[in-house]
Design a protein around this motif. Structure first.
Motif, mmCIF file in Angstrom:
data_model
loop_
_atom_site.group_PDB
_atom_site.id
_atom_site.type_symbol
_atom_site.label_atom_id
_atom_site.label_comp_id
_atom_site.label_asym_id
_atom_site.label_seq_id
_atom_site.Cartn_x
_atom_site.Cartn_y
_atom_site.Cartn_z
ATOM 1 N N GLY A 39 0.796 -1.222 0.000
ATOM 2 C CA GLY A 39 0.000 0.000 0.000
ATOM 3 C C GLY A 39 0.826 1.268 0.000
ATOM 4 O O GLY A 39 0.288 2.364 -0.032
ATOM 5 N N GLU A 40 2.130 1.131 0.013
ATOM 6 C CA GLU A 40 3.008 2.288 0.106
ATOM 7 C C GLU A 40 3.111 3.028 -1.233
ATOM 8 O O GLU A 40 3.056 2.429 -2.297
ATOM 9 C CB GLU A 40 4.398 1.812 0.545
ATOM 10 N N VAL A 41 3.270 4.339 -1.156
ATOM 11 C CA VAL A 41 3.477 5.175 -2.328
ATOM 12 C C VAL A 41 4.909 5.694 -2.248
ATOM 13 O O VAL A 41 5.333 6.209 -1.216
ATOM 14 C CB VAL A 41 2.483 6.352 -2.376
ATOM 15 N N ALA A 42 5.643 5.538 -3.339
ATOM 16 C CA ALA A 42 7.026 6.008 -3.388
ATOM 17 C C ALA A 42 7.239 6.744 -4.700
ATOM 18 O O ALA A 42 6.537 6.513 -5.678
ATOM 19 C CB ALA A 42 7.999 4.841 -3.269
ATOM 20 N N ALA A 43 8.225 7.639 -4.695
ATOM 21 C CA ALA A 43 8.561 8.405 -5.894
ATOM 22 C C ALA A 43 10.072 8.426 -6.047
ATOM 23 O O ALA A 43 10.796 8.590 -5.069
ATOM 24 C CB ALA A 43 8.016 9.823 -5.781
ATOM 25 N N CYS A 44 10.522 8.245 -7.276
ATOM 26 C CA CYS A 44 11.956 8.278 -7.558
ATOM 27 C C CYS A 44 12.387 9.738 -7.724
ATOM 28 O O CYS A 44 11.850 10.454 -8.566
ATOM 29 C CB CYS A 44 12.290 7.491 -8.815
ATOM 30 N N ASP A 61 2.091 14.567 -13.672
ATOM 31 C CA ASP A 61 1.094 15.248 -12.845
ATOM 32 C C ASP A 61 0.922 14.528 -11.508
ATOM 33 O O ASP A 61 0.881 15.161 -10.452
ATOM 34 C CB ASP A 61 -0.257 15.331 -13.566
ATOM 35 N N ALA A 62 0.819 13.200 -11.548
ATOM 36 C CA ALA A 62 0.689 12.423 -10.316
ATOM 37 C C ALA A 62 1.945 12.552 -9.466
ATOM 38 O O ALA A 62 1.875 12.615 -8.231
ATOM 39 C CB ALA A 62 0.409 10.958 -10.634
ATOM 40 N N TYR A 63 3.104 12.617 -10.114
ATOM 41 C CA TYR A 63 4.362 12.784 -9.371
ATOM 42 C C TYR A 63 4.330 14.098 -8.589
ATOM 43 O O TYR A 63 4.638 14.133 -7.391
ATOM 44 C CB TYR A 63 5.560 12.749 -10.325
ATOM 45 N N LEU A 64 3.968 15.184 -9.254
ATOM 46 C CA LEU A 64 3.921 16.482 -8.584
ATOM 47 C C LEU A 64 2.901 16.478 -7.440
ATOM 48 O O LEU A 64 3.171 17.004 -6.356
ATOM 49 C CB LEU A 64 3.589 17.585 -9.597
ATOM 50 N N ARG A 65 1.757 15.870 -7.667
ATOM 51 C CA ARG A 65 0.720 15.796 -6.649
ATOM 52 C C ARG A 65 1.156 14.913 -5.467
ATOM 53 O O ARG A 65 1.055 15.310 -4.309
ATOM 54 C CB ARG A 65 -0.577 15.260 -7.267
ATOM 55 N N ASP A 66 1.686 13.721 -5.778
ATOM 56 C CA ASP A 66 2.015 12.768 -4.714
ATOM 57 C C ASP A 66 3.247 13.160 -3.907
ATOM 58 O O ASP A 66 3.343 12.833 -2.731
ATOM 59 C CB ASP A 66 2.195 11.365 -5.293
ATOM 60 N N THR A 67 4.186 13.861 -4.529
ATOM 61 C CA THR A 67 5.377 14.243 -3.761
ATOM 62 C C THR A 67 5.072 15.352 -2.762
ATOM 63 O O THR A 67 5.883 15.601 -1.864
ATOM 64 C CB THR A 67 6.533 14.676 -4.688
ATOM 65 N N MET A 68 3.913 15.981 -2.876
ATOM 66 C CA MET A 68 3.487 16.975 -1.887
ATOM 67 C C MET A 68 2.891 16.313 -0.639
ATOM 68 O O MET A 68 2.749 16.957 0.391
ATOM 69 C CB MET A 68 2.455 17.929 -2.495
ATOM 70 N N GLN A 69 2.575 15.037 -0.764
ATOM 71 C CA GLN A 69 1.982 14.314 0.362
ATOM 72 C C GLN A 69 3.082 13.839 1.306
ATOM 73 O O GLN A 69 4.068 13.250 0.853
ATOM 74 C CB GLN A 69 1.168 13.109 -0.134
ATOM 75 N N PRO A 70 2.937 14.038 2.604
ATOM 76 C CA PRO A 70 3.997 13.648 3.547
ATOM 77 C C PRO A 70 4.234 12.138 3.620
ATOM 78 O O PRO A 70 5.328 11.699 3.952
ATOM 79 C CB PRO A 70 3.517 14.198 4.893
ATOM 80 N N GLU A 71 3.229 11.332 3.273
ATOM 81 C CA GLU A 71 3.392 9.876 3.367
ATOM 82 C C GLU A 71 4.120 9.278 2.150
ATOM 83 O O GLU A 71 4.488 8.102 2.164
ATOM 84 C CB GLU A 71 2.048 9.167 3.567
ATOM 85 N N THR A 72 4.333 10.065 1.110
ATOM 86 C CA THR A 72 5.052 9.566 -0.065
ATOM 87 C C THR A 72 6.532 9.459 0.278
ATOM 88 O O THR A 72 7.151 10.413 0.730
ATOM 89 C CB THR A 72 4.859 10.497 -1.271
ATOM 90 N N ARG A 73 7.070 8.276 0.043
ATOM 91 C CA ARG A 73 8.471 8.007 0.349
ATOM 92 C C ARG A 73 9.332 8.331 -0.873
ATOM 93 O O ARG A 73 9.088 7.824 -1.963
ATOM 94 C CB ARG A 73 8.599 6.531 0.723
ATOM 95 N N MET A 74 10.329 9.193 -0.697
ATOM 96 C CA MET A 74 11.249 9.539 -1.785
ATOM 97 C C MET A 74 12.379 8.509 -1.794
ATOM 98 O O MET A 74 13.027 8.282 -0.774
ATOM 99 C CB MET A 74 11.802 10.946 -1.613
ATOM 100 N N VAL A 75 12.585 7.880 -2.959
ATOM 101 C CA VAL A 75 13.572 6.818 -3.103
ATOM 102 C C VAL A 75 14.289 6.980 -4.437
ATOM 103 O O VAL A 75 13.942 7.848 -5.233
ATOM 104 C CB VAL A 75 12.911 5.415 -3.048
ATOM 105 N N LEU A 76 15.246 6.116 -4.664
ATOM 106 C CA LEU A 76 15.843 5.968 -5.978
ATOM 107 C C LEU A 76 15.292 4.659 -6.510
ATOM 108 O O LEU A 76 15.453 3.605 -5.885
ATOM 109 C CB LEU A 76 17.376 5.913 -5.861
ATOM 110 N N CYS A 77 14.581 4.694 -7.641
ATOM 111 C CA CYS A 77 13.944 3.483 -8.169
ATOM 112 C C CYS A 77 15.005 2.456 -8.557
ATOM 113 O O CYS A 77 16.179 2.801 -8.749
ATOM 114 C CB CYS A 77 13.039 3.816 -9.356
#
Length: 180
Positions: A39-44, A61-77
């Motif tokens: 269920g986790e959301v992550a962004a590269c 668009d989803a990247y810009l929206r989801d990276t504003m959310q605090p629960e989105t984990r920033m990673v290197l894919c």
């Protein structure tokens, strides 16, 4: 008497016929696969790929929206990690020839276009690098499927001879030759 193909086992009989059940395939042995919760959301942070519902995809668009959310984990894919470490699961070797020398830029453009098409299906399929030792082009890829796609592309667009060699670890080596 019923026979089963390799990789399958008989699951019993139904209506007088053998029922074949596909065995579970082994889990990926890719050391770069991230251990993310389903269920986790992550962004590269490098390529802007998103991970949601157990899949990676591109959507700016989803990247810009989801990276504003605090629960989105920033990673290197996994693909960006493989490129950084020069870790390849596929290699396409284009052997030197007069044809390759004459059409090199066109062939490289076709290979890059194939990578772009493949990323639409699987954002983790990328080219790692394309060194050119001694006039030989060596395209390394982050997965074996992209190497296979490039081999098929070369065969269909530039003819010549293409051979494929898979290893036990799922590494694919493709050799392409066109002597004329």
């Amino acid at each position: 008497m019923s026979t089963t193909r390799p990789g399958r086992k008989s699951g019993g009989r139904r209506g007088g016929q053998a029922v074949h059940v596909r065995q579970n395939l082994p889990e990926s042995t890719d050391p770069y696969q991230l251990r993310l919760d389903p269920g986790e959301v992550a962004a590269c942070s490098e390529c802007h790929a998103l991970y949601q519902r157990r899949h990676w995809f591109f959507d700016e668009d989803a990247y810009l929206r989801d990276t504003m959310q605090p629960e989105t984990r920033m990673v290197l894919c996994p693909a960006c990690q493989k490129i950084r470490d020069r870790y390849a699961e596929g290699r396409v070797t284009l052997h030197p020839s007069p044809f390759l020398h004459t059409h090199k830029e066109e062939i490289l453009c076709s290979i890059r276009n194939e990578e772009a098409r493949a990323k639409g299906n699987n954002p983790l399929g990328r080219i790692v690098e394309i060194p050119e030792p001694d006039g030989t082009l060596v395209v390394t890829t982050t997965n074996e499927k992209l190497a296979q796609r490039i081999g098929r592309l070369l065969k269909s667009t530039s003819q010549g001879q293409t051979t494929y060699q898979w290893s036990e670890s799922r590494f694919l080596s493709v050799e392409w030759r066109r002597p004329d």
